[in-house]
Enzyme design. Structure first.
Site: not given
Ligand code: NDP
Length: 451
Positions: A34, A42, A47, A98, A176, A180, A339, A434
């Site tokens: 690492e 995470c 997370c 960890y 996401y 958030e 979520a 309920h």
């Molecule tokens: P996402 O892929 O969920 O979202 C990326 C966002 O950025 C989308 O809205 C996308 O638009 C937009 N985007 C991408 N490229 C550009 C650009 N060049 N200019 C402007 N906007 C852009 O990624 P996140 O970074 O939010 O999260 C990554 C991953 O991490 C998630 O997919 C998820 O799997 C995981 N995650 C999970 C969480 C949870 O379980 N609660 C919390 C945080 C992360 P468009 O929709 O048009 O593609």
């Protein structure tokens, strides 16, 4: 040929640590490398600290609600530095746990960057070691688009370590992380503008979830602007300035990009050993997480299947059982509950309505939108939604989507039912608890016929 290790894991995040621990318990001699901090995205900068921030930010609303429940709440203020300090203490504690997990399970830790030299050889720091199997679990990293002045923007990595709480925040993205963090900064008192390039945030989620979250976060004060594309970012005397393609200009103290993540594969030496990647760098794997090189496997975000910690953990366990347990197991990526810790949060499992229509043609929809009980005597106007998608021929519930308090907690239990293939009839035969928000899941009888 004798190797130094049976397994060498690159990356001590959720997937890598679980795979190494289980492999070791199955008799393998294991080492893990690492380069940053044991625990991975995470635990260290994802997370866990995010959820602590969500808790912190939600107090603002709780204080407001408290008054109508009879509490006298003195003037409140938030101290960012206290939050950061306490969050760091907790992350240090988890990082220690960890470390302990690895040492208790006889997994040798190299706190260095590792690079694959050939099929069985890894350079780690200034050492060269050999292993029968290699597992790549290096996760992902934020993507920062090529916008002039992007060096002035932060990603979620830096958002966890800001010296001061920014008063004016622009969040770019609609996924996401963007949703958030917009909620976090909004709850902590910042003026938040969220810029999304498309029509509707949370692409890939059920359309009613998308609309509901957009509506609710806007009501809570987030200035959500869709079809908004940043053209440039500049530093000014008073902070930062972001100019959009339509010419509008926004002043901010912090600009956070949450525009997706890409697999961490740079400098791993994949080409040399024939490990194929996709266009975005994601390592190509089969259902057993085996790469295109025979003894090299990959799990977690670096494979870009479903980028969620519990998925990486399952993939890591399935890998260990397959390679060292003599029980080949392919992890089933269907019906993974998840979520979004937006405010209100989202819980989802199974198919969206659009996916279900595409797959089955006709589907039955049950949907309930309502004011949660807690809000009835507060000034809050938050609404909640529960939606079921049913495949009529089998009567199976193929999708459940919830927006509302504790949606993440609720969907965990519902995830079991959906994974077991429960039918609508079985949902209906289940007695509600309920008064709860969740009882709607088992009390809806009328089909929804709207859009
Ligand atoms: P996402 O892929 O969920 O979202 C990326 C966002 O950025 C989308 O809205 C996308 O638009 C937009 N985007 C991408 N490229 C550009 C650009 N060049 N200019 C402007 N906007 C852009 O990624 P996140 O970074 O939010 O999260 C990554 C991953 O991490 C998630 O997919 C998820 O799997 C995981 N995650 C999970 C969480 C949870 O379980 N609660 C919390 C945080 C992360 P468009 O929709 O048009 O593609």
């Amino acid at each position: 040929m004798a190797f130094d290790y049976d397994l060498f894991v690159i990356g001590a995040g959720s997937g890598g640590v679980r795979a190494s621990r289980i492999s070791s318990s199955l008799g393998a001699k294991v080492a893990i490398a690492e380069e940053y901090r044991v625990g991975g995205t995470c635990v260290i900068r994802g997370c866990v600290p995010k959820k602590l921030f969500v808790y912190a930010s939600h107090f603002a609303e709780d204080f407001e609600d408290a008054a109508n429940y009879g509490w006298t709440v003195p003037e409140t203020s938030h101290d960012w530095k206290t939050l950061i300090r306490n969050k760091d203490t907790e992350i240090d504690r988890l990082n220690g746990i960890y470390h302990q997990i690895l040492s208790n399970n006889n997994v040798e830790l190299y706190e260095s960057r590792a690079e694959i030299i050939d099929q069985n050889t890894i350079r780690v720091g200034d050492k060269t070691v050999t292993a029968k199997y290699i597992l790549i679990a290096t996760g992902g990293t934020p993507v920062m688009p090529d916008v002039p002045g992007i060096e002035h923007a932060i990603s979620s990595n830096e958002a966890f370590h800001l010296e001061e709480m920014p008063k004016r925040v622009v969040v770019v993205g609609g996924g996401y992380i963007a949703v958030e963090f917009a909620g976090i900064f909004n709850g902590l008192g910042a003026d938040v503008i969220q810029l999304y390039r498309g029509e509707q945030i949370l692409r890939g989620f059920d359309h009613h979830v998308q609309a509901m979250v957009a509506q609710e976060i806007t009501k809570k004060g987030i200035d959500l602007r869709t079809r908004a594309n940043p053209a440039k970012i500049e530093k000014t005397d008073t902070g930062l300035q972001i100019t959009l393609e339509d010419g509008s200009v926004i002043e901010a103290d912090a600009i956070m990009y949450a525009t997706g993540r890409r697999p961490n594969v740079d400098g791993l030496g994949l080409e040399a050993v024939g490990v194929e990647t996709q266009g975005n760098g994601a390592i190509v794997v089969d259902e057993y997480s085996k790469t295109t090189a025979d003894n090299i496997y990959a799990v977690g975000d670096v494979t870009d299947r479903i980028a969620l910690t519990p998925v990486a953990i399952h993939e890591g366990m399935a890998f260990a059982e397959t390679v060292f347990g003599g029980k080949p197991r392919a992890f089933d990526h269907s019906d993974v509950p998840s979520a979004v810790f937006s405010q209100p949060p989202v819980g989802s499992v199974g198919l969206t309505e659009a996916e279900a229509r595409e797959k089955f043609g006709e589907v039955d929809i049950y949907k309930s939108e309502f004011r949660p009980m807690k809000q009835t005597i507060t000034l809050g106007s938050e609404r909640a939604m529960v939606k079921l998608i049913v495949e009529p021929k089998s009567d199976r519930v193929v999708g459940v989507h919830i927006v509302g308090a504790d949606a993440g907690e609720i969907i965990q239990g519902i995830g079991i039912a959906v994974k077991c293939g429960a039918t609508k009839e079985q949902f209906d035969a289940t007695v509600g608890v309920h008064p709860t928000l969740a009882e709607e899941i088992v009390t809806m009888r009328e089909k929804y016929t709207g859009d």
